[in-house]
Write a protein that holds these residues in place. Structure first.
Motif, PDB file in Angstrom:
ATOM      1  N   ILE A  92      32.697  41.765  47.028  1.00  0.00           N
ATOM      2  CA  ILE A  92      33.869  42.261  46.499  1.00  0.00           C
ATOM      3  C   ILE A  92      34.773  41.123  46.343  1.00  0.00           C
ATOM      4  CG2 ILE A  92      35.600  43.836  46.978  1.00  0.00           C
ATOM      5  CD1 ILE A  92      33.390  45.600  48.254  1.00  0.00           C
ATOM      6  N   TRP A  93      34.950  40.351  47.326  1.00  0.00           N
ATOM      7  CA  TRP A  93      36.080  39.352  47.270  1.00  0.00           C
ATOM      8  C   TRP A  93      35.494  38.053  46.934  1.00  0.00           C
ATOM      9  CZ3 TRP A  93      40.511  40.981  47.189  1.00  0.00           C
ATOM     10  CH2 TRP A  93      41.313  42.010  47.678  1.00  0.00           C
ATOM     11  N   GLY A  94      34.383  38.197  46.223  1.00  0.00           N
ATOM     12  CA  GLY A  94      33.867  37.101  45.635  1.00  0.00           C
ATOM     13  C   GLY A  94      34.367  36.544  44.141  1.00  0.00           C
ATOM     14  N   VAL A  95      33.288  36.234  43.364  1.00  0.00           N
ATOM     15  CA  VAL A  95      33.775  35.850  41.934  1.00  0.00           C
ATOM     16  C   VAL A  95      34.206  37.259  41.104  1.00  0.00           C
ATOM     17  CG1 VAL A  95      32.833  35.320  39.689  1.00  0.00           C
ATOM     18  CG2 VAL A  95      32.120  33.885  42.036  1.00  0.00           C
ATOM     19  N   PRO A  96      33.554  38.538  41.264  1.00  0.00           N
ATOM     20  CA  PRO A  96      34.007  39.502  40.586  1.00  0.00           C
ATOM     21  C   PRO A  96      35.483  40.066  40.903  1.00  0.00           C
ATOM     22  CG  PRO A  96      31.791  40.089  41.716  1.00  0.00           C
ATOM     23  CD  PRO A  96      32.393  38.619  42.146  1.00  0.00           C
ATOM     24  N   ALA A  97      35.841  39.676  42.108  1.00  0.00           N
ATOM     25  CA  ALA A  97      37.292  40.125  42.695  1.00  0.00           C
ATOM     26  C   ALA A  97      38.360  39.421  41.884  1.00  0.00           C
ATOM     27  CB  ALA A  97      37.401  40.317  43.950  1.00  0.00           C
ATOM     28  N   MET A  98      37.814  37.961  42.059  1.00  0.00           N
ATOM     29  CA  MET A  98      38.904  36.974  41.441  1.00  0.00           C
ATOM     30  C   MET A  98      39.010  37.208  40.143  1.00  0.00           C
ATOM     31  SD  MET A  98      39.459  35.237  44.080  1.00  0.00           S
ATOM     32  CE  MET A  98      39.447  36.742  45.061  1.00  0.00           C
ATOM     33  N   ILE A  99      37.895  37.330  38.983  1.00  0.00           N
ATOM     34  CA  ILE A  99      37.931  37.762  37.780  1.00  0.00           C
ATOM     35  C   ILE A  99      38.832  38.968  37.412  1.00  0.00           C
ATOM     36  CG2 ILE A  99      36.553  38.165  35.690  1.00  0.00           C
ATOM     37  CD1 ILE A  99      34.269  36.708  36.984  1.00  0.00           C
ATOM     38  N   CYS A 100      38.381  40.209  38.122  1.00  0.00           N
ATOM     39  CA  CYS A 100      39.003  41.451  37.866  1.00  0.00           C
ATOM     40  C   CYS A 100      40.431  41.248  38.206  1.00  0.00           C
ATOM     41  CB  CYS A 100      38.677  42.438  38.771  1.00  0.00           C
ATOM     42  SG  CYS A 100      36.874  42.866  38.083  1.00  0.00           S
ATOM     43  N   ILE A 101      41.163  40.759  39.495  1.00  0.00           N
ATOM     44  CA  ILE A 101      42.356  40.762  39.894  1.00  0.00           C
ATOM     45  C   ILE A 101      43.128  39.670  38.898  1.00  0.00           C
ATOM     46  CG2 ILE A 101      43.984  40.202  41.649  1.00  0.00           C
ATOM     47  CD1 ILE A 101      41.798  41.117  43.647  1.00  0.00           C
ATOM     48  N   ILE A 102      42.530  38.398  38.997  1.00  0.00           N
ATOM     49  CA  ILE A 102      43.414  37.274  37.964  1.00  0.00           C
ATOM     50  C   ILE A 102      43.292  37.646  36.743  1.00  0.00           C
ATOM     51  CG2 ILE A 102      43.229  34.908  37.570  1.00  0.00           C
ATOM     52  CD1 ILE A 102      44.171  35.510  40.634  1.00  0.00           C
ATOM     53  N   GLY A 103      42.288  38.031  36.083  1.00  0.00           N
ATOM     54  CA  GLY A 103      41.895  38.296  34.799  1.00  0.00           C
ATOM     55  C   GLY A 103      42.692  39.608  34.393  1.00  0.00           C
TER      56      GLY A 103
END
Length: 462
Positions: free
Chosen positions: A16-27
């Motif tokens: 959850i706090w890996g690449v998917p979260a970074m993409i979702c939150i920052i994106g």
């Protein structure tokens, strides 16, 4: 059994706090910022005028609502908590000073995300059977996207109910008891062996205080928040600024380490932390843990505001993230880094690292004041998250379950005061990430509505 739970949680948490979260939150934050023309920067002076400019204006809210300022104080009560003290310390210890830079990045974009969440929450809110305003991610998903997306609203509410007992209560109470125990032991008032009985008493007292506030209804929650939050924030800011001023000579080097360490962590931490992504991950995740931009929880409080202007209330969302992360979290980071206390990079750390920054500068006597600040921070978070949990469980069932929920939520304080909560912190962070997923999907799909409302509002202002 505990090892199995911990292993499962670690796998889910890392995903959850890996690449998917970074993409979702920052994106999503970047997408909203571009579509609104970076409204959080363009209209920042207006946001300050709308928020700080109304602190001293007296206004009574209508039945079933709060004043706009009470709403932002209640939302700030939920965000300004132990994440600002323990969370920042943990981010620096595991991600290096560079984690602070990524915290700033997530906050800059998060200001626009929270602006959008609050605007949508006020626009799509409704009245419950008691006449109270209710809103937040579950309501703007339901009322904005239609019945085909209702499952997202249900998922958000379910994750919200599971999260509040840990994030909003037990971990906060544990922080209160730890802070009081530490201060009393330092002054030889009690011994370490006698903390168990004291913690039980503290747990019962906190349960009674939380119950009195939450069972008093929306107006009492707003009234307590508007008095407690400005006091505690100002108190902490003054203490932290003192540390920075007394160590002013180290400030330029610290800012260099923060910026340079964001892209080359090993150069700042002596090779202990060499992962750029780890620094970024910890900065973003702890920033979101603190300011809640992307979680949507703060918009639940804002939906209670006695206002007919969603965009104007959205300005409070911009101010909230700024106050929480850019001001308070940055000051916490500076307290740790300019004070010169040793940081054991690569190892977990919490509030004790922040407290050591204060005591290294002022001396042991300041621990009593840091204990007071931490108690205020944690108690305000319990109040704010109590409202969030009540709204989530009401959405899933009905307003009839609010009172039993409030009683159960209050009683969890006793558990938080007497049980070791190491694993619970990690599980709470996992559920925070799970809450963000349905909310960010809803915000992304409804971004067009928020942008239209924003354009119409500022066109009228002209």
């Amino acid at each position: 059994m505990l090892q199995t739970i911990e292993s499962i949680n670690n796998v889910v948490n890392n995903f959850i706090w890996g690449v998917p979260a970074m993409i979702c939150i920052i994106g999503v934050g970047l997408y909203l910022s571009l579509r609104t023309g970076f409204v959080q920067i363009r209209k920042f002076p207006y946001a300050l005028k709308t928020t700080l400019g109304r602190i001293f204006k007296k206004k009574e809210a209508s039945d079933g609502s709060m004043t706009p300022f009470q709403a932002v104080c209640t939302a700030l009560a939920g965000t300004v908590g132990t994440g600002n003290i323990a969370g920042v310390a943990g981010a620096i210890a595991i991600g290096g000073p560079g984690a602070v830079f990524w915290m700033w990045v997530s906050a800059l974009l998060g200001m626009c995300t929270k602006f959008t969440e609050v605007t949508l929450a006020v626009h799509f809110r409704e009245r419950n059977r008691h006449g109270d305003y209710v809103g937040g991610p579950m309501y703007y998903i339901k009322n904005g996207l239609g019945k085909n997306w209702r499952f997202l609203a249900v998922l958000y509410s379910a994750f919200g109910v599971l999260t509040v007992f840990g994030t909003g209560n037990a971990t906060q109470v544990n922080t209160i008891t730890t802070a009081i125990d530490t201060a009393l032991i330092n002054f030889n008032v009690i011994s370490e062996s006698s903390t168990g009985r004291l913690n039980l008493i503290l747990g019962i007292v906190i349960t009674l205080l939380v119950g009195m506030v939450l069972l008093g209804g929306i107006k009492r929650i707003g009234s307590v928040s508007e008095k407690l939050v400005p006091f505690m924030a100002l108190f902490y800011i003054v203490l932290a600024l003192g540390v920075v001023i007394l160590n002013i000579g180290r400030v330029p080097a610290v800012f260099h380490d923060i910026v340079y360490g964001a892209f080359n962590p090993s150069a700042v931490t002596g090779g202990v932390i060499g992962s750029f992504f780890l620094s970024m991950k910890k900065g973003v995740s702890r920033g979101i843990f603190s300011n809640e931009a992307g979680l949507g929880t703060g918009s639940i409080a804002h939906a209670c505001a006695d206002t007919s202007k969603p965009v104007k209330q959205g300005m409070f969302g911009i101010f909230e993230v700024f106050a929480d992360t850019i001001v308070i979290c940055t000051l916490t980071a500076l307290v740790i880094l300019v004070s010169g206390v040793p940081v054991n990079y690569g190892a977990a750390a919490g509030a004790e690292l922040t407290i050591s920054g204060f005591t290294a500068t002022y001396g042991g006597w300041v621990s009593i004041f840091t204990a007071v600040a931490m108690c205020c921070f944690a108690f305000s978070t319990i109040i704010g998250w109590g409202l969030y949990g009540a709204r989530c469980i009401e959405f899933l069932f009905s307003a009839k379950v609010i009172r039993p929920f409030m009683i159960a939520y209050s009683l969890v304080a006793i558990l938080g005061a007497t049980v070791n909560l190491g694993l619970l912190w990690s599980i709470a962070e996992t559920f925070n990430g799970l809450m963000a997923i349905p909310n960010l999907i809803g915000v992304f799909l409804l971004s067009g509505t928020a942008i239209t409302l924003t354009k119409e509002y500022f066109a009228q202002k002209k």
